[in-house]
Motif scaffolding. Structure first.
Motif, PDB file in Angstrom:
ATOM      1  N   MET A   1       0.852  -1.189   0.000  1.00 19.57           N
ATOM      2  CA  MET A   1       0.000   0.000   0.000  1.00 19.57           C
ATOM      3  C   MET A   1       0.888   1.239   0.000  1.00 19.57           C
ATOM      4  SD  MET A   1      -2.413   1.451   3.096  1.00 19.57           S
ATOM      5  CE  MET A   1      -3.832   0.405   2.873  1.00 19.57           C
ATOM      6  N   ASP A   2       0.562   2.140  -0.913  1.00 18.47           N
ATOM      7  CA  ASP A   2       1.201   3.450  -0.933  1.00 18.47           C
ATOM      8  C   ASP A   2       0.156   4.494  -0.559  1.00 18.47           C
ATOM      9  OD1 ASP A   2       3.704   2.494  -1.806  1.00 18.47           O
ATOM     10  OD2 ASP A   2       3.006   2.485  -3.873  1.00 18.47           O
ATOM     11  N   VAL A   3       0.541   5.412   0.295  1.00 19.61           N
ATOM     12  CA  VAL A   3      -0.372   6.440   0.779  1.00 19.61           C
ATOM     13  C   VAL A   3       0.074   7.795   0.241  1.00 19.61           C
ATOM     14  CG1 VAL A   3      -1.394   7.519   2.818  1.00 19.61           C
ATOM     15  CG2 VAL A   3      -0.682   5.108   2.898  1.00 19.61           C
ATOM     16  N   HIS A   4      -0.881   8.571  -0.228  1.00 14.82           N
ATOM     17  CA  HIS A   4      -0.605   9.919  -0.704  1.00 14.82           C
ATOM     18  C   HIS A   4      -1.591  10.873  -0.029  1.00 14.82           C
ATOM     19  CE1 HIS A   4       1.995   8.487  -4.016  1.00 14.82           C
ATOM     20  NE2 HIS A   4       1.183   7.449  -3.996  1.00 14.82           N
ATOM     21  N   VAL A   5      -1.116  12.045   0.295  1.00 11.14           N
ATOM     22  CA  VAL A   5      -2.007  13.062   0.851  1.00 11.14           C
ATOM     23  C   VAL A   5      -1.895  14.335   0.020  1.00 11.14           C
ATOM     24  CG1 VAL A   5      -1.921  12.149   3.201  1.00 11.14           C
ATOM     25  CG2 VAL A   5      -0.265  13.886   2.507  1.00 11.14           C
ATOM     26  N   ASP A   6      -2.983  15.050  -0.082  1.00 10.33           N
ATOM     27  CA  ASP A   6      -3.030  16.312  -0.819  1.00 10.33           C
ATOM     28  C   ASP A   6      -3.252  17.424   0.199  1.00 10.33           C
ATOM     29  OD1 ASP A   6      -3.529  18.521  -2.359  1.00 10.33           O
ATOM     30  OD2 ASP A   6      -4.871  17.486  -3.754  1.00 10.33           O
ATOM     31  N   ARG A   7      -2.175  18.098   0.556  1.00 12.43           N
ATOM     32  CA  ARG A   7      -2.278  19.156   1.567  1.00 12.43           C
ATOM     33  C   ARG A   7      -3.068  20.354   1.067  1.00 12.43           C
ATOM     34  NH1 ARG A   7       1.214  19.641   5.958  1.00 12.43           N
ATOM     35  NH2 ARG A   7       1.665  21.793   5.410  1.00 12.43           N
ATOM     36  N   HIS A   8      -3.236  20.477  -0.247  1.00 10.21           N
ATOM     37  CA  HIS A   8      -4.043  21.576  -0.780  1.00 10.21           C
ATOM     38  C   HIS A   8      -5.526  21.333  -0.534  1.00 10.21           C
ATOM     39  CE1 HIS A   8      -0.603  23.520  -2.623  1.00 10.21           C
ATOM     40  NE2 HIS A   8      -0.249  22.352  -3.122  1.00 10.21           N
ATOM     41  N   ARG A   9      -5.908  20.081  -0.414  1.00  9.28           N
ATOM     42  CA  ARG A   9      -7.311  19.753  -0.140  1.00  9.28           C
ATOM     43  C   ARG A   9      -7.589  19.677   1.358  1.00  9.28           C
ATOM     44  NH1 ARG A   9     -10.078  16.577  -4.728  1.00  9.28           N
ATOM     45  NH2 ARG A   9     -11.728  16.687  -3.218  1.00  9.28           N
ATOM     46  N   LEU A  11      -8.324  20.021   5.142  1.00  2.00           N
ATOM     47  CA  LEU A  11      -9.031  21.038   5.911  1.00  2.00           C
ATOM     48  C   LEU A  11      -8.529  21.125   7.342  1.00  2.00           C
ATOM     49  CD1 LEU A  11     -12.633  20.037   4.780  1.00  2.00           C
ATOM     50  CD2 LEU A  11     -11.226  21.882   3.850  1.00  2.00           C
ATOM     51  N   GLY A  12      -7.619  20.229   7.698  1.00  2.00           N
ATOM     52  CA  GLY A  12      -7.099  20.223   9.057  1.00  2.00           C
ATOM     53  C   GLY A  12      -8.067  19.652  10.075  1.00  2.00           C
ATOM     54  N   ALA A  13      -8.983  18.825   9.609  1.00  2.00           N
ATOM     55  CA  ALA A  13      -9.986  18.266  10.513  1.00  2.00           C
ATOM     56  C   ALA A  13      -9.372  17.304  11.527  1.00  2.00           C
ATOM     57  CB  ALA A  13     -11.070  17.550   9.707  1.00  2.00           C
ATOM     58  N   GLY A  14      -8.278  16.660  11.167  1.00  2.00           N
ATOM     59  CA  GLY A  14      -7.563  15.829  12.119  1.00  2.00           C
ATOM     60  C   GLY A  14      -8.072  14.415  12.274  1.00  2.00           C
ATOM     61  N   MET A  15      -9.060  14.026  11.491  1.00  2.00           N
ATOM     62  CA  MET A  15      -9.588  12.671  11.625  1.00  2.00           C
ATOM     63  C   MET A  15      -8.534  11.610  11.305  1.00  2.00           C
ATOM     64  SD  MET A  15     -12.545  13.089  12.757  1.00  2.00           S
ATOM     65  CE  MET A  15     -13.111  11.398  12.635  1.00  2.00           C
ATOM     66  N   CYS A  16      -7.679  11.896  10.353  1.00  2.00           N
ATOM     67  CA  CYS A  16      -6.654  10.913   9.980  1.00  2.00           C
ATOM     68  C   CYS A  16      -5.668  10.693  11.122  1.00  2.00           C
ATOM     69  CB  CYS A  16      -5.932  11.372   8.721  1.00  2.00           C
ATOM     70  SG  CYS A  16      -5.153  12.992   8.853  1.00  2.00           S
ATOM     71  N   GLY A  31      -2.135  23.038  10.984  1.00  2.00           N
ATOM     72  CA  GLY A  31      -2.964  21.888  11.306  1.00  2.00           C
ATOM     73  C   GLY A  31      -3.201  20.974  10.123  1.00  2.00           C
ATOM     74  N   LEU A  32      -2.432  21.184   9.051  1.00  2.00           N
ATOM     75  CA  LEU A  32      -2.631  20.357   7.862  1.00  2.00           C
ATOM     76  C   LEU A  32      -1.923  19.022   8.021  1.00  2.00           C
ATOM     77  CD1 LEU A  32      -2.177  23.040   5.056  1.00  2.00           C
ATOM     78  CD2 LEU A  32      -4.283  22.249   6.149  1.00  2.00           C
ATOM     79  N   VAL A  33      -2.405  18.068   7.268  1.00  2.00           N
ATOM     80  CA  VAL A  33      -1.902  16.703   7.381  1.00  2.00           C
ATOM     81  C   VAL A  33      -0.410  16.615   7.063  1.00  2.00           C
ATOM     82  CG1 VAL A  33      -2.542  16.122   4.995  1.00  2.00           C
ATOM     83  CG2 VAL A  33      -2.339  14.297   6.711  1.00  2.00           C
ATOM     84  N   VAL A  34       0.272  15.782   7.818  1.00  2.00           N
ATOM     85  CA  VAL A  34       1.668  15.417   7.569  1.00  2.00           C
ATOM     86  C   VAL A  34       1.703  13.899   7.468  1.00  2.00           C
ATOM     87  CG1 VAL A  34       4.008  15.384   8.499  1.00  2.00           C
ATOM     88  CG2 VAL A  34       2.560  17.413   8.821  1.00  2.00           C
ATOM     89  N   LEU A  35       2.231  13.421   6.365  1.00  2.00           N
ATOM     90  CA  LEU A  35       2.314  11.975   6.156  1.00  2.00           C
ATOM     91  C   LEU A  35       3.590  11.444   6.794  1.00  2.00           C
ATOM     92  CD1 LEU A  35       1.101   9.454   4.844  1.00  2.00           C
ATOM     93  CD2 LEU A  35       2.340  10.059   2.742  1.00  2.00           C
ATOM     94  N   LEU A  36       3.444  10.614   7.810  1.00  2.00           N
ATOM     95  CA  LEU A  36       4.588  10.072   8.536  1.00  2.00           C
ATOM     96  C   LEU A  36       5.114   8.788   7.912  1.00  2.00           C
ATOM     97  CD1 LEU A  36       3.227  10.476  12.179  1.00  2.00           C
ATOM     98  CD2 LEU A  36       4.736  12.039  10.926  1.00  2.00           C
ATOM     99  N   ALA A  57     -12.278  15.814   3.370  1.00  2.00           N
ATOM    100  CA  ALA A  57     -11.794  16.559   2.214  1.00  2.00           C
ATOM    101  C   ALA A  57     -11.329  15.658   1.069  1.00  2.00           C
ATOM    102  CB  ALA A  57     -10.635  17.460   2.640  1.00  2.00           C
ATOM    103  N   ALA A  58     -11.471  14.360   1.240  1.00  2.00           N
ATOM    104  CA  ALA A  58     -10.982  13.411   0.231  1.00  2.00           C
ATOM    105  C   ALA A  58      -9.525  13.691  -0.111  1.00  2.00           C
ATOM    106  CB  ALA A  58     -11.860  13.441  -1.021  1.00  2.00           C
ATOM    107  N   ALA A  59      -8.743  13.977   0.907  1.00  2.00           N
ATOM    108  CA  ALA A  59      -7.348  14.365   0.703  1.00  2.00           C
ATOM    109  C   ALA A  59      -6.386  13.196   0.784  1.00  2.00           C
ATOM    110  CB  ALA A  59      -6.968  15.422   1.741  1.00  2.00           C
ATOM    111  N   ILE A  60      -6.893  12.012   1.094  1.00  2.00           N
ATOM    112  CA  ILE A  60      -6.033  10.833   1.255  1.00  2.00           C
ATOM    113  C   ILE A  60      -6.337   9.842   0.145  1.00  2.00           C
ATOM    114  CG2 ILE A  60      -5.426   8.905   2.759  1.00  2.00           C
ATOM    115  CD1 ILE A  60      -6.401  10.670   5.114  1.00  2.00           C
TER     116      ILE A  60
END
Ligand code: SF4
Length: 89
Positions: A1-9, A11-16, A31-36, A57-60
């Motif tokens: 599995m490869d994971v990609h995040v779109d920081r432009h999308r 919203l900083g909701a933090g659910m991930c 508060g934007l997503v950081v992929l670890l 935000a469908a950012a993942i």
């Protein structure tokens, strides 16, 4: 599995970060997503799939590998691209 995040999308909701804290975090400034972990181990993948599904935000996006129809060249064929759905209000 490869994971990609779109920081432009994002919203900083933090659910991930709440759902899969070993894979996702949020930066302290915006508060934007950081992929670890862009290639999580098997035991982390169920939580990553949930995180992608609950992201408002469908950012993942997830690229799942390991299909029986994978091409011998190891190309894009045989992969299933999954992303979270866009929720409309
Ligand atoms: S759940 Fe989605 S919108 Fe919220 S921080 Fe994670 S990537 Fe960003």
């Amino acid at each position: 599995m490869d994971v990609h995040v779109d920081r432009h999308r994002c919203l900083g909701a933090g659910m991930c970060a709440l759902t899969a804290p070993a894979v996702f975090d949020q930066d302290e400034d915006e508060g934007l997503v950081v992929l670890l972990d862009p290639s999580p181990a098997e035991d982390r993948r169920p939580a990553v799939r949930v995180a992608a599904g609950v992201c408002p935000a469908a950012a993942i996006s997830l690229i799942e590998q390991g299909s029986s129809s994978a091409s011998p060249e190891g190309g894009a064929e045989g992969r299933v691209v999954r992303g979270s759905s866009v929720r409309e209000s």
